[in-house]
Scaffold this active site. Structure first.
Site, PDB file in Angstrom:
ATOM      1  N   GLY A 164       0.787  -1.227   0.000  1.00 34.29           N
ATOM      2  CA  GLY A 164       0.000   0.000   0.000  1.00 34.29           C
ATOM      3  C   GLY A 164       0.819   1.278   0.000  1.00 34.29           C
ATOM      4  O   GLY A 164       0.310   2.340   0.321  1.00 34.29           O
ATOM      5  N   GLU A 200      15.883   0.030  -4.039  1.00 34.40           N
ATOM      6  CA  GLU A 200      15.711  -0.237  -5.468  1.00 34.40           C
ATOM      7  C   GLU A 200      16.000   1.035  -6.250  1.00 34.40           C
ATOM      8  O   GLU A 200      15.785   2.134  -5.739  1.00 34.40           O
ATOM      9  CB  GLU A 200      14.250  -0.619  -5.770  1.00 34.40           C
ATOM     10  CG  GLU A 200      13.939  -2.082  -5.703  1.00 34.40           C
ATOM     11  CD  GLU A 200      12.479  -2.394  -6.052  1.00 34.40           C
ATOM     12  OE1 GLU A 200      12.074  -3.517  -5.824  1.00 34.40           O
ATOM     13  OE2 GLU A 200      11.746  -1.499  -6.535  1.00 34.40           O
ATOM     14  N   HIS A 235       0.429   5.671  -4.536  1.00 33.11           N
ATOM     15  CA  HIS A 235       0.710   4.297  -4.955  1.00 33.11           C
ATOM     16  C   HIS A 235      -0.550   3.434  -4.966  1.00 33.11           C
ATOM     17  O   HIS A 235      -0.460   2.212  -4.871  1.00 33.11           O
ATOM     18  CB  HIS A 235       1.776   3.643  -4.064  1.00 33.11           C
ATOM     19  CG  HIS A 235       3.040   4.432  -3.993  1.00 33.11           C
ATOM     20  ND1 HIS A 235       3.959   4.456  -5.011  1.00 33.11           N
ATOM     21  CD2 HIS A 235       3.535   5.262  -3.045  1.00 33.11           C
ATOM     22  CE1 HIS A 235       4.959   5.250  -4.678  1.00 33.11           C
ATOM     23  NE2 HIS A 235       4.721   5.758  -3.495  1.00 33.11           N
ATOM     24  N   GLU A 275       2.957  -7.785 -10.850  1.00 36.31           N
ATOM     25  CA  GLU A 275       3.009  -6.364 -11.196  1.00 36.31           C
ATOM     26  C   GLU A 275       4.393  -5.993 -11.714  1.00 36.31           C
ATOM     27  O   GLU A 275       5.405  -6.427 -11.154  1.00 36.31           O
ATOM     28  CB  GLU A 275       2.685  -5.507  -9.964  1.00 36.31           C
ATOM     29  CG  GLU A 275       1.273  -5.723  -9.447  1.00 36.31           C
ATOM     30  CD  GLU A 275       0.877  -4.726  -8.360  1.00 36.31           C
ATOM     31  OE1 GLU A 275      -0.309  -4.405  -8.263  1.00 36.31           O
ATOM     32  OE2 GLU A 275       1.763  -4.287  -7.589  1.00 36.31           O
ATOM     33  N   GLU A 288       6.009  -6.399  -7.721  1.00 36.15           N
ATOM     34  CA  GLU A 288       5.632  -7.324  -6.649  1.00 36.15           C
ATOM     35  C   GLU A 288       4.535  -8.237  -7.161  1.00 36.15           C
ATOM     36  O   GLU A 288       4.008  -8.036  -8.244  1.00 36.15           O
ATOM     37  CB  GLU A 288       5.166  -6.582  -5.390  1.00 36.15           C
ATOM     38  CG  GLU A 288       3.937  -5.738  -5.582  1.00 36.15           C
ATOM     39  CD  GLU A 288       3.464  -5.101  -4.266  1.00 36.15           C
ATOM     40  OE1 GLU A 288       4.246  -5.035  -3.302  1.00 36.15           O
ATOM     41  OE2 GLU A 288       2.303  -4.684  -4.203  1.00 36.15           O
ATOM     42  N   ASN A 290       0.798  -9.766  -6.164  1.00 35.84           N
ATOM     43  CA  ASN A 290      -0.361  -9.718  -5.275  1.00 35.84           C
ATOM     44  C   ASN A 290      -0.981 -11.105  -5.275  1.00 35.84           C
ATOM     45  O   ASN A 290      -1.478 -11.575  -6.300  1.00 35.84           O
ATOM     46  CB  ASN A 290      -1.372  -8.676  -5.735  1.00 35.84           C
ATOM     47  CG  ASN A 290      -0.866  -7.260  -5.515  1.00 35.84           C
ATOM     48  OD1 ASN A 290      -1.136  -6.370  -6.295  1.00 35.84           O
ATOM     49  ND2 ASN A 290      -0.113  -7.038  -4.463  1.00 35.84           N
ATOM     50  N   ARG A 292      -3.663 -12.649  -4.485  1.00 35.14           N
ATOM     51  CA  ARG A 292      -5.101 -12.590  -4.189  1.00 35.14           C
ATOM     52  C   ARG A 292      -5.828 -12.077  -5.425  1.00 35.14           C
ATOM     53  O   ARG A 292      -5.194 -11.737  -6.421  1.00 35.14           O
ATOM     54  CB  ARG A 292      -5.330 -11.609  -3.046  1.00 35.14           C
ATOM     55  CG  ARG A 292      -4.736 -10.238  -3.390  1.00 35.14           C
ATOM     56  CD  ARG A 292      -5.105  -9.163  -2.402  1.00 35.14           C
ATOM     57  NE  ARG A 292      -4.277  -7.980  -2.556  1.00 35.14           N
ATOM     58  CZ  ARG A 292      -4.447  -7.028  -3.453  1.00 35.14           C
ATOM     59  NH1 ARG A 292      -5.430  -7.103  -4.346  1.00 35.14           N
ATOM     60  NH2 ARG A 292      -3.635  -5.985  -3.516  1.00 35.14           N
ATOM     61  N   VAL A 295      -8.548  -5.766  -6.954  1.00 35.22           N
ATOM     62  CA  VAL A 295      -9.693  -4.853  -7.058  1.00 35.22           C
ATOM     63  C   VAL A 295     -10.145  -4.751  -8.524  1.00 35.22           C
ATOM     64  O   VAL A 295     -11.333  -4.777  -8.833  1.00 35.22           O
ATOM     65  CB  VAL A 295      -9.311  -3.454  -6.518  1.00 35.22           C
ATOM     66  CG1 VAL A 295     -10.460  -2.476  -6.675  1.00 35.22           C
ATOM     67  CG2 VAL A 295      -8.848  -3.535  -5.073  1.00 35.22           C
ATOM     68  N   ARG A 338     -12.232   3.827 -10.209  1.00 33.54           N
ATOM     69  CA  ARG A 338     -12.555   3.576  -8.804  1.00 33.54           C
ATOM     70  C   ARG A 338     -13.133   4.845  -8.193  1.00 33.54           C
ATOM     71  O   ARG A 338     -12.468   5.879  -8.170  1.00 33.54           O
ATOM     72  CB  ARG A 338     -11.301   3.189  -8.030  1.00 33.54           C
ATOM     73  CG  ARG A 338     -10.646   1.923  -8.534  1.00 33.54           C
ATOM     74  CD  ARG A 338      -9.621   1.499  -7.524  1.00 33.54           C
ATOM     75  NE  ARG A 338      -8.772   0.430  -8.019  1.00 33.54           N
ATOM     76  CZ  ARG A 338      -7.824  -0.146  -7.306  1.00 33.54           C
ATOM     77  NH1 ARG A 338      -7.609   0.259  -6.064  1.00 33.54           N
ATOM     78  NH2 ARG A 338      -7.082  -1.111  -7.810  1.00 33.54           N
TER      79      ARG A 338
END
Lengths: 448, 71
Positions: A164, A200, A235, A275, A288, A290, A292, A295, A338
């Site tokens: 997040g 990074e 982000h 991602e 990274e 995710n 799951r 959204v 969104r």
């Protein structure tokens, strides 16, 4: 096949999962906090169980209460949705240990990808390109400086157990490093209970492009193509689309095959998202995973005509993947906006309150995933996502135009929302031409 | 002249990094609210000493509520 599914979540995503359960003839169980007694998602389930107080740690983040609710309702599966406990491997394991199916990847995959440094090492070993930087935690600013010297400024400090955007800090030059390190470590410690950081290289104007992957228990992994998600603030994504515009066929092919290789390398099962950041030259780097449902999964569903949540439940039941790679085709263009209860004129400050009036668009090519209705209370305790507007059409231009019209028809009163901001994004030349990058919102590209 | 510091949004008091007697500069966080998963500082409008903190951690405050007083 599973019989009873408990959804350990609230709002639009709980309703979305219930819909898929009903389609498969499964019984549905909602859980709710004191603040959500009257919530939309509670009324839609076959059964609803109260799990505790309004603060999420007393309810939606309370694994014991959720497991107790699952036993009470005789649920044989738990779908975690996104956020809350969805990427908590200890929860996934506790669910498994209780003899209940966790609709998602195995706890070990969640754990390994949740540790961002281990994820970088695993992906590097699987020949997935990662950003130059540290492959071990940096213990202090001096170690961060040594890592920065190797990759060159600007760098970004990130929390090893992050998420997040919390505990992330861009460091433009060496002089800023000490104070940025202290702040990032403190914030990471506060949010995740671990102040561990890594370094990074920072990309200035990258695009965020991600690939939906899906694996089953036999070891088969497929991809459901890509999503462009560069329009973000803090982000966090605001607008997504699939297919990604202006992505050369060769880059796209490399991205999707890399994503599948990365997921295979860790024996990934169920739905997940790899991602990537894509730089101006088209080079891409793993950001990274995710572990799951995302959204923004509806745009993949609309672009491909496939149902990801139904597939999650089927694969969770032990069935093989319902599709072969060759059957997964992007045949349409889809866009998602969104709608958050936030005030875009005040730096996207939260705007809790009561929704006094709600009128939403409907019609061909419009899909709405909403967690609210007129009269709903938007609580300070949870994420401010109110609903998602999704449009789709044969071409991108049509889908974008449909989104512009849908946003114009959207009336939400009582709380401030991101709708006026989204209108400016969707009608901007940059978005229409698909020339976007992750820094645009913060640079003020869409300000009134 | 004492000056009230008011919450600019509704939220829950997440942290109180200051205490009565502390000197703060304009823009320093006097208290930190949490609302919808975001931490939002309530900042001192000017430099001064904190005279009183009117809230406790975990308490819900409404937009416009006085959360602290500057000397």
């Amino acid at each position: 096949m599973l019989r009873t599914v408990l959804v350990a979540n609230r709002g639009e995503i709980a309703r979305r999962v219930f819909r898929a359960c009903r389609q498969l003839g499964m019984r549905t169980v909602a859980v709710y906090s004191e603040a959500d007694r009257e919530a939309f998602h509670v009324r839609e389930a076959d059964e609803a169980v109260a799990i505790g107080g309004a603060p999420a740690r007393e309810s939606y983040l309370n694994s014991d209460r959720i497991l107790e609710a699952a036993r009470q309702a005789r649920a044989d599966a738990i779908h975690p949705g996104y956020g809350f406990l969805s990427e908590n491997w200890r929860f996934a394991k506790a669910v498994q240990d209780a003899g209940i199916v966790f609709i998602g990847p195995k706890p070990d995959a969640i754990r390994r990808m949740g540790d961002k440094i281990e994820a970088r090492r695993l992906m590097a070993a699987a020949r997935v390109p990662i950003l130059p930087g540290s492959l071990t935690p940096v213990a202090n600013a001096a170690e961060a400086r040594r890592a920065a010297d190797e990759v060159g400024f600007p760098i970004i400090l990130k929390a090893a157990v992050g998420g997040g955007g919390i505990g992330m800090a861009r460091v433009g030059q060496e002089a800023e490093l000490q104070s940025a390190f202290t702040t990032a470590a403190r914030r990471a410690q506060g949010a995740f209970g671990s102040g561990e950081l890594y370094v990074e290289r920072y990309l200035e104007r990258p695009r965020h492009v991600e690939v939906q992957v899906f694996g089953d228990d036999s070891g088969e992994v497929v991809h459901l193509h890509e999503r462009e998600c560069s329009i973000q603030r803090r982000h966090q994504k605001l607008v997504e689309e699939s297919p990604a515009p202006n992505l050369p066929a060769a880059s796209k092919a490399a991205l999707t095959s890399t994503a599948v290789a990365g997921a295979r390398a860790i024996g990934y099962t169920n739905a997940g998202t790899m991602e990537f950041l894509v730089d101006e030259s088209g080079r891409f780097y793993f950001l990274e995973m995710n572990t799951r449902l995302q959204v923004e999964h509806p745009i993949t569903e609309e672009a491909t005509g496939l149902d990801l949540v139904v597939a999650q439940l089927r694969v969770g039941s032990g069935e093989p993947l319902p599709w072969r790679q060759s059957e997964i085709v992007q045949s349409r263009a889809a866009v998602e906006c969104r709608v958050y209860a936030e005030d875009p004129t005040k730096g996207f400050l939260p705007s809790p309150g009561t929704v006094s009036k709600l009128a939403l668009p409907s019609g061909r090519g419009i899909r709405i995933e909403s967690g609210i209705e007129a009269g709903s209370t938007v609580s300070v305790h949870y994420d401010p996502l109110l609903l998602k507007l999704v449009t789709h059409a044969a071409t991108r231009a049509q889908a974008v135009q449909r989104m512009a019209d849908a946003l114009d028809a959207c009336v939400i009163e009582g709380v401030r929302t991101t709708v006026p901001f989204l209108r400016r994004v969707i009608t901007s030349d940059e978005f229409r031409q698909g020339r976007v990058h992750t820094q645009m919102v913060e640079q003020g590209a869409f300000n009134a | 002249m004492p000056e009230d510091i008011k919450a600019h949004i509704t939220g829950v008091v997440f942290q109180i990094p200051t205490k009565p007697g502390d000197r703060v500069a304009a823009g320093d966080a006097v208290i930190v609210l949490e609302s919808m998963k975001m931490e939002i500082p309530v900042e001192a409008p000017r430099a001064g000493a904190v005279r009183e903190i009117k809230v406790q951690e975990g308490q819900t405050v409404q937009e416009g509520d006085v959360v602290a007083v500057l000397e």
